[in-house]
Write an enzyme that holds these catalytic residues in place. Structure first.
Site, PDB file in Angstrom:
ATOM      1  N   ASN A  55      51.318  41.798  43.379  1.00  9.08           N
ATOM      2  CA  ASN A  55      52.731  41.475  43.141  1.00  9.08           C
ATOM      3  C   ASN A  55      53.044  41.195  41.679  1.00  9.08           C
ATOM      4  O   ASN A  55      54.204  41.234  41.278  1.00  9.08           O
ATOM      5  CB  ASN A  55      53.143  40.261  43.984  1.00  9.08           C
ATOM      6  N   CYS A  74      40.096  36.071  43.767  1.00  4.93           N
ATOM      7  CA  CYS A  74      39.352  37.025  44.579  1.00  4.93           C
ATOM      8  C   CYS A  74      38.228  37.656  43.775  1.00  4.93           C
ATOM      9  O   CYS A  74      37.117  37.867  44.290  1.00  4.93           O
ATOM     10  CB  CYS A  74      40.291  38.099  45.119  1.00  4.93           C
ATOM     11  N   THR A 105      45.106  28.610  46.040  1.00  6.62           N
ATOM     12  CA  THR A 105      44.516  29.935  46.245  1.00  6.62           C
ATOM     13  C   THR A 105      44.632  30.783  44.982  1.00  6.62           C
ATOM     14  O   THR A 105      45.100  31.917  45.007  1.00  6.62           O
ATOM     15  CB  THR A 105      45.183  30.655  47.434  1.00  6.62           C
ATOM     16  N   HIS A 123      40.785  47.269  40.335  1.00  7.16           N
ATOM     17  CA  HIS A 123      41.481  46.353  41.245  1.00  7.16           C
ATOM     18  C   HIS A 123      42.779  46.967  41.760  1.00  7.16           C
ATOM     19  O   HIS A 123      43.571  47.508  40.994  1.00  7.16           O
ATOM     20  CB  HIS A 123      41.790  45.060  40.473  1.00  7.16           C
TER      21      HIS A 123
END
Length: 331
Positions: free
Chosen positions: A180, A149, A117, A176
């Site tokens: 983290n 993304c 991912t 954006h």
């Protein structure tokens, strides 16, 4: 064939929510955090609120709507008991094993396919759903990247511009939400700007999302680049694309092409709105990209397009779509 998740963080948990809602069985979750914390963070979410079901736990399992999901805390991916749990497809969402040489350890543990991912290195294929998913070949592609993304937000728009008008070159900026990989307060970070407090700053930084778009749209290689501005919001982002096209256009022509794609071949991936929306209006929107038509500008052969995206929820939906594609085509 069952699914496993390695890394039950922001993306891992949202992908789980979506797969659970679609009836896809997740048989094993591996995360170094204790089960009490994993269950609590699944049950309560500061952005997406309460999990719509029952969540419980013990030392060995998470229980979601009464169904037991094995929970392990194994550091070495090849030691995770995927085969024992009947897992064929692993979602690699730790953010650590993005190099295919490391991610393939899941295959040694009995998995058949790994979906990373994040942008990856050495992967068999990078897939952006709606753009190049038809290239997936289960006989050749075992380590798969779902890109980022932002690449998922850019690629559908760039696909439309390239196919409808031709793109000479383009630049983008993603505004954006913080992630983290930033600091809550000023603390050391290898990126000196990301070292600064995320919740009170606009932070210019790098993104490989534009260049990575060429992995799924090869015709754009060397002709698309950009940067990011990290801002003090928890989720939700907007891509600002400026492209030089191969002919002069009007904003109306560009919007018509984007709207046709959103209602046709890219339905469910690309959305189109003429409403005057703001960030909170797109939180938990499942699309990869939401074109804000009233912001489209054209000047000769130069066009500016804005596309919103929920960088967590929209992306997690594409991960779930990719999981279902892999399951459907077989491993």
């Amino acid at each position: 064939m069952k699914v496993g998740i390695n890394g039950f963080g922001r993306i891992g948990r949202q992908v789980f929510r979506i797969l659970h809602s679609r009836g896809v069985e997740v048989a094993l979750i591996n995360d170094l955090t204790d089960n009490k914390t994993l269950a609590h963070l699944l049950k309560y979410d500061s952005i997406y609120h309460r999990f719509p079901g029952e969540v419980a736990y013990d030392d060995q399992y998470l229980y979601v709507d009464g169904k037991a999901i094995r929970a392990t805390a194994v550091k070495d991916p090849k030691e995770i008991p995927w085969a024992e749990a009947g897992v064929g497809v692993v979602i690699e969402s730790t953010g650590v094993f993005t190099d295919a040489d490391k991610a393939k350890a899941h295959l040694e543990g009995g998995a058949k396919k790994v979906i990373i991912t994040a942008p990856a290195k050495g992967e068999d294929i990078t897939i952006v759903m709606g753009v190049n998913h038809e290239a997936y070949d289960p006989s050749r592609h075992h380590i798969i990247s779902n890109a980022s993304c932002t690449t998922n937000s850019l690629a559908p728009v760039m696909k439309v511009l390239e196919e409808a008008f031709g793109v000479e070159k383009a630049l983008m900026t993603t505004v954006h939400s913080y992630t983290n990989d930033q600091r809550l307060l000023d603390l050391p970070h290898k990126d000196l700007r990301r070292a600064r407090a995320a919740a009170i700053n606009i932070i210019p930084t790098t993104t490989g999302a534009a260049k990575a778009t060429a992995l799924v749209l090869p015709s754009l290689k060397g002709r698309f680049d950009g940067m990011a501005l990290r801002v003090p919001t928890a989720t939700g982002s907007i891509s600002d694309i400026t492209a030089l096209l191969k002919r002069e256009v009007t904003a109306e022509e560009v919007n018509a092409a984007l709207k046709a794609a959103a209602e046709g071949p890219l339905k469910g991936i690309l959305a189109y709105t003429e409403d005057e929306i703001v960030l909170q209006d797109i939180v938990m929107d499942p699309h990869s990209s939401i074109v804000d038509a009233k912001l489209t500008k054209a000047l000769g052969n130069m066009v500016k397009v804005f596309a919103w995206y929920d960088n967590e929820w929209g992306y997690a939906n594409r991960v779930a779509d990719l999981v279902e594609l892999v399951l459907r085509k077989g491993v």
